[in-house]
Design a protein around this motif. Structure first.
Motif, PDB file in Angstrom:
ATOM      1  N   GLY A  43       0.793  -1.223   0.000  1.00 30.88           N
ATOM      2  CA  GLY A  43       0.000   0.000   0.000  1.00 30.88           C
ATOM      3  C   GLY A  43       0.827   1.275   0.000  1.00 30.88           C
ATOM      4  O   GLY A  43       0.293   2.361  -0.248  1.00 30.88           O
ATOM      5  N   LEU A  44       2.113   1.183   0.269  1.00 30.41           N
ATOM      6  CA  LEU A  44       2.979   2.364   0.218  1.00 30.41           C
ATOM      7  C   LEU A  44       3.110   2.899  -1.202  1.00 30.41           C
ATOM      8  O   LEU A  44       3.402   4.084  -1.395  1.00 30.41           O
ATOM      9  N   LEU A  45       2.899   2.045  -2.188  1.00 30.99           N
ATOM     10  CA  LEU A  45       2.895   2.508  -3.577  1.00 30.99           C
ATOM     11  C   LEU A  45       1.580   3.233  -3.836  1.00 30.99           C
ATOM     12  O   LEU A  45       0.510   2.634  -3.688  1.00 30.99           O
ATOM     13  N   VAL A  47      -1.769   4.509  -5.134  1.00 31.37           N
ATOM     14  CA  VAL A  47      -2.877   3.984  -5.936  1.00 31.37           C
ATOM     15  C   VAL A  47      -2.656   2.535  -6.385  1.00 31.37           C
ATOM     16  O   VAL A  47      -3.463   1.670  -6.075  1.00 31.37           O
ATOM     17  N   ALA A  48      -1.584   2.245  -7.110  1.00 33.15           N
ATOM     18  CA  ALA A  48      -1.341   0.889  -7.609  1.00 33.15           C
ATOM     19  C   ALA A  48      -1.202  -0.098  -6.452  1.00 33.15           C
ATOM     20  O   ALA A  48      -1.710  -1.222  -6.528  1.00 33.15           O
ATOM     21  N   GLY A  49      -0.533   0.300  -5.385  1.00 29.70           N
ATOM     22  CA  GLY A  49      -0.380  -0.569  -4.230  1.00 29.70           C
ATOM     23  C   GLY A  49      -1.706  -0.831  -3.547  1.00 29.70           C
ATOM     24  O   GLY A  49      -1.989  -1.958  -3.121  1.00 29.70           O
ATOM     25  N   ASP A  50      -2.523   0.199  -3.461  1.00 33.46           N
ATOM     26  CA  ASP A  50      -3.843   0.034  -2.848  1.00 33.46           C
ATOM     27  C   ASP A  50      -4.738  -0.847  -3.713  1.00 33.46           C
ATOM     28  O   ASP A  50      -5.507  -1.657  -3.197  1.00 33.46           O
ATOM     29  N   MET A  51      -4.615  -0.693  -5.027  1.00 32.68           N
ATOM     30  CA  MET A  51      -5.389  -1.542  -5.939  1.00 32.68           C
ATOM     31  C   MET A  51      -4.930  -2.999  -5.814  1.00 32.68           C
ATOM     32  O   MET A  51      -5.753  -3.915  -5.772  1.00 32.68           O
ATOM     33  N   ALA A  52      -3.630  -3.214  -5.721  1.00 35.38           N
ATOM     34  CA  ALA A  52      -3.107  -4.576  -5.554  1.00 35.38           C
ATOM     35  C   ALA A  52      -3.608  -5.181  -4.244  1.00 35.38           C
ATOM     36  O   ALA A  52      -3.989  -6.352  -4.198  1.00 35.38           O
ATOM     37  N   GLY A  53      -3.613  -4.389  -3.174  1.00 33.79           N
ATOM     38  CA  GLY A  53      -4.128  -4.863  -1.891  1.00 33.79           C
ATOM     39  C   GLY A  53      -5.599  -5.222  -1.973  1.00 33.79           C
ATOM     40  O   GLY A  53      -6.046  -6.219  -1.389  1.00 33.79           O
ATOM     41  N   PHE A  54      -6.367  -4.428  -2.705  1.00 31.53           N
ATOM     42  CA  PHE A  54      -7.792  -4.697  -2.890  1.00 31.53           C
ATOM     43  C   PHE A  54      -7.991  -6.019  -3.628  1.00 31.53           C
ATOM     44  O   PHE A  54      -8.829  -6.842  -3.246  1.00 31.53           O
ATOM     45  N   MET A  81     -13.407  -4.378   2.563  1.00 28.09           N
ATOM     46  CA  MET A  81     -12.421  -4.237   1.493  1.00 28.09           C
ATOM     47  C   MET A  81     -12.415  -2.810   0.946  1.00 28.09           C
ATOM     48  O   MET A  81     -11.354  -2.223   0.723  1.00 28.09           O
ATOM     49  N   LEU A  82     -13.608  -2.261   0.732  1.00 28.95           N
ATOM     50  CA  LEU A  82     -13.714  -0.899   0.189  1.00 28.95           C
ATOM     51  C   LEU A  82     -13.221   0.151   1.184  1.00 28.95           C
ATOM     52  O   LEU A  82     -12.556   1.120   0.790  1.00 28.95           O
ATOM     53  N   ILE A  83     -13.530  -0.031   2.458  1.00 27.19           N
ATOM     54  CA  ILE A  83     -13.035   0.890   3.487  1.00 27.19           C
ATOM     55  C   ILE A  83     -11.511   0.875   3.494  1.00 27.19           C
ATOM     56  O   ILE A  83     -10.861   1.930   3.520  1.00 27.19           O
ATOM     57  N   ASP A  84     -10.932  -0.309   3.443  1.00 27.25           N
ATOM     58  CA  ASP A  84      -9.477  -0.451   3.430  1.00 27.25           C
ATOM     59  C   ASP A  84      -8.886   0.206   2.185  1.00 27.25           C
ATOM     60  O   ASP A  84      -7.879   0.915   2.259  1.00 27.25           O
ATOM     61  N   PHE A  85      -9.518  -0.006   1.028  1.00 29.94           N
ATOM     62  CA  PHE A  85      -9.028   0.565  -0.230  1.00 29.94           C
ATOM     63  C   PHE A  85      -9.097   2.091  -0.223  1.00 29.94           C
ATOM     64  O   PHE A  85      -8.110   2.771  -0.481  1.00 29.94           O
ATOM     65  N   VAL A  86     -10.265   2.619   0.089  1.00 27.30           N
ATOM     66  CA  VAL A  86     -10.456   4.074   0.065  1.00 27.30           C
ATOM     67  C   VAL A  86      -9.608   4.739   1.146  1.00 27.30           C
ATOM     68  O   VAL A  86      -8.966   5.768   0.900  1.00 27.30           O
ATOM     69  N   GLY A  87      -9.574   4.161   2.338  1.00 30.21           N
ATOM     70  CA  GLY A  87      -8.740   4.712   3.405  1.00 30.21           C
ATOM     71  C   GLY A  87      -7.275   4.729   3.031  1.00 30.21           C
ATOM     72  O   GLY A  87      -6.541   5.667   3.336  1.00 30.21           O
ATOM     73  N   GLY A  88      -6.822   3.694   2.329  1.00 26.77           N
ATOM     74  CA  GLY A  88      -5.426   3.607   1.922  1.00 26.77           C
ATOM     75  C   GLY A  88      -5.036   4.594   0.845  1.00 26.77           C
ATOM     76  O   GLY A  88      -3.848   4.861   0.645  1.00 26.77           O
ATOM     77  N   LEU A  90      -5.558   7.762   0.851  1.00 26.11           N
ATOM     78  CA  LEU A  90      -5.162   9.049   1.418  1.00 26.11           C
ATOM     79  C   LEU A  90      -3.638   9.094   1.607  1.00 26.11           C
ATOM     80  O   LEU A  90      -3.068   8.162   2.163  1.00 26.11           O
ATOM     81  N   PRO A  91      -2.996  10.157   1.156  1.00 25.00           N
ATOM     82  CA  PRO A  91      -1.539  10.239   1.314  1.00 25.00           C
ATOM     83  C   PRO A  91      -1.128  10.191   2.795  1.00 25.00           C
ATOM     84  O   PRO A  91      -1.755  10.819   3.641  1.00 25.00           O
ATOM     85  N   ILE A  92      -0.135   9.443   3.116  1.00 22.60           N
ATOM     86  CA  ILE A  92       0.483   9.244   4.432  1.00 22.60           C
ATOM     87  C   ILE A  92      -0.504   8.703   5.462  1.00 22.60           C
ATOM     88  O   ILE A  92      -0.298   7.627   6.009  1.00 22.60           O
ATOM     89  N   VAL A  93      -1.555   9.424   5.738  1.00 17.14           N
ATOM     90  CA  VAL A  93      -2.563   8.978   6.702  1.00 17.14           C
ATOM     91  C   VAL A  93      -3.155   7.647   6.265  1.00 17.14           C
ATOM     92  O   VAL A  93      -3.419   6.774   7.091  1.00 17.14           O
ATOM     93  N   GLY A  94      -3.330   7.470   4.974  1.00 13.89           N
ATOM     94  CA  GLY A  94      -3.891   6.241   4.440  1.00 13.89           C
ATOM     95  C   GLY A  94      -3.004   5.040   4.693  1.00 13.89           C
ATOM     96  O   GLY A  94      -3.491   3.940   4.949  1.00 13.89           O
ATOM     97  N   ASP A  95      -1.703   5.255   4.625  1.00 15.16           N
ATOM     98  CA  ASP A  95      -0.772   4.154   4.893  1.00 15.16           C
ATOM     99  C   ASP A  95      -0.848   3.728   6.357  1.00 15.16           C
ATOM    100  O   ASP A  95      -0.800   2.539   6.667  1.00 15.16           O
ATOM    101  N   ILE A  96      -0.979   4.688   7.237  1.00 18.43           N
ATOM    102  CA  ILE A  96      -1.125   4.386   8.662  1.00 18.43           C
ATOM    103  C   ILE A  96      -2.461   3.688   8.904  1.00 18.43           C
ATOM    104  O   ILE A  96      -2.533   2.686   9.617  1.00 18.43           O
ATOM    105  N   PHE A  97      -3.520   4.212   8.287  1.00 19.01           N
ATOM    106  CA  PHE A  97      -4.845   3.597   8.398  1.00 19.01           C
ATOM    107  C   PHE A  97      -4.796   2.140   7.931  1.00 19.01           C
ATOM    108  O   PHE A  97      -5.325   1.244   8.593  1.00 19.01           O
ATOM    109  N   ASP A  98      -4.153   1.906   6.792  1.00 23.39           N
ATOM    110  CA  ASP A  98      -4.064   0.570   6.223  1.00 23.39           C
ATOM    111  C   ASP A  98      -3.379  -0.402   7.179  1.00 23.39           C
ATOM    112  O   ASP A  98      -3.786  -1.554   7.310  1.00 23.39           O
ATOM    113  N   ALA A  99      -2.349   0.068   7.868  1.00 20.95           N
ATOM    114  CA  ALA A  99      -1.623  -0.786   8.814  1.00 20.95           C
ATOM    115  C   ALA A  99      -2.483  -1.140  10.028  1.00 20.95           C
ATOM    116  O   ALA A  99      -2.325  -2.214  10.608  1.00 20.95           O
ATOM    117  N   TYR A 100      -3.398  -0.264  10.406  1.00 20.72           N
ATOM    118  CA  TYR A 100      -4.248  -0.495  11.577  1.00 20.72           C
ATOM    119  C   TYR A 100      -5.545  -1.232  11.259  1.00 20.72           C
ATOM    120  O   TYR A 100      -6.039  -2.000  12.076  1.00 20.72           O
TER     121      TYR A 100
END
Length: 119
Positions: A43-45, A47-54, A81-88, A90-100
């Protein structure tokens, strides 16, 4: 419920628990008790990372379909899945959200609870 169905459910849950561990909690952050998984790293990548995670998270939904769970549960899995994708996204905050948020672990637990209630 036949023994064969029960064995298939148990095997699917073992696969999902292993998958959830790898994607959500397999890497311990040094000097903390916090763990992240491949999903947070990918998810650090942007958009593409978030799409891959989804796409990876869809595995839980596929197993739910194979197990014949209700549409209500499948919709809850999709919502996570959608909450995780959309939350991820968001720049920086999304990466933290994704980890939690750990959507795969949430969804695996949701399936375990559902299957336990079906007995």
């Amino acid at each position: 419920m036949t023994n064969n169905v029960k064995a298939q459910q148990q095997a699917a849950l073992r696969r999902l628990e292993r998958f959830s561990f790898i994607t959500d909690s397999s890497l311990k952050i040094p000097f903390t008790n916090f763990k992240v998984g491949a999903d947070a790293i990918i998810g650090l990548l942007p958009v593409a990372g978030d799409m891959a995670g989804f796409i990876l998270s869809a595995y839980v939904l596929i197993e739910a379909q194979r197990l014949g769970v209700s549409w209500t549960i499948k919709l809850r899995i999709l919502a996570n899945m959608l909450i995780d994708f959309v939350g991820g996204l968001l720049p920086i905050v999304g990466d933290i959200f994704d980890a939690y948020f750990k959507a795969n672990t949430r969804n695996t637990q949701l399936l375990k609870k559902y299957l336990a209630q079906q007995k």
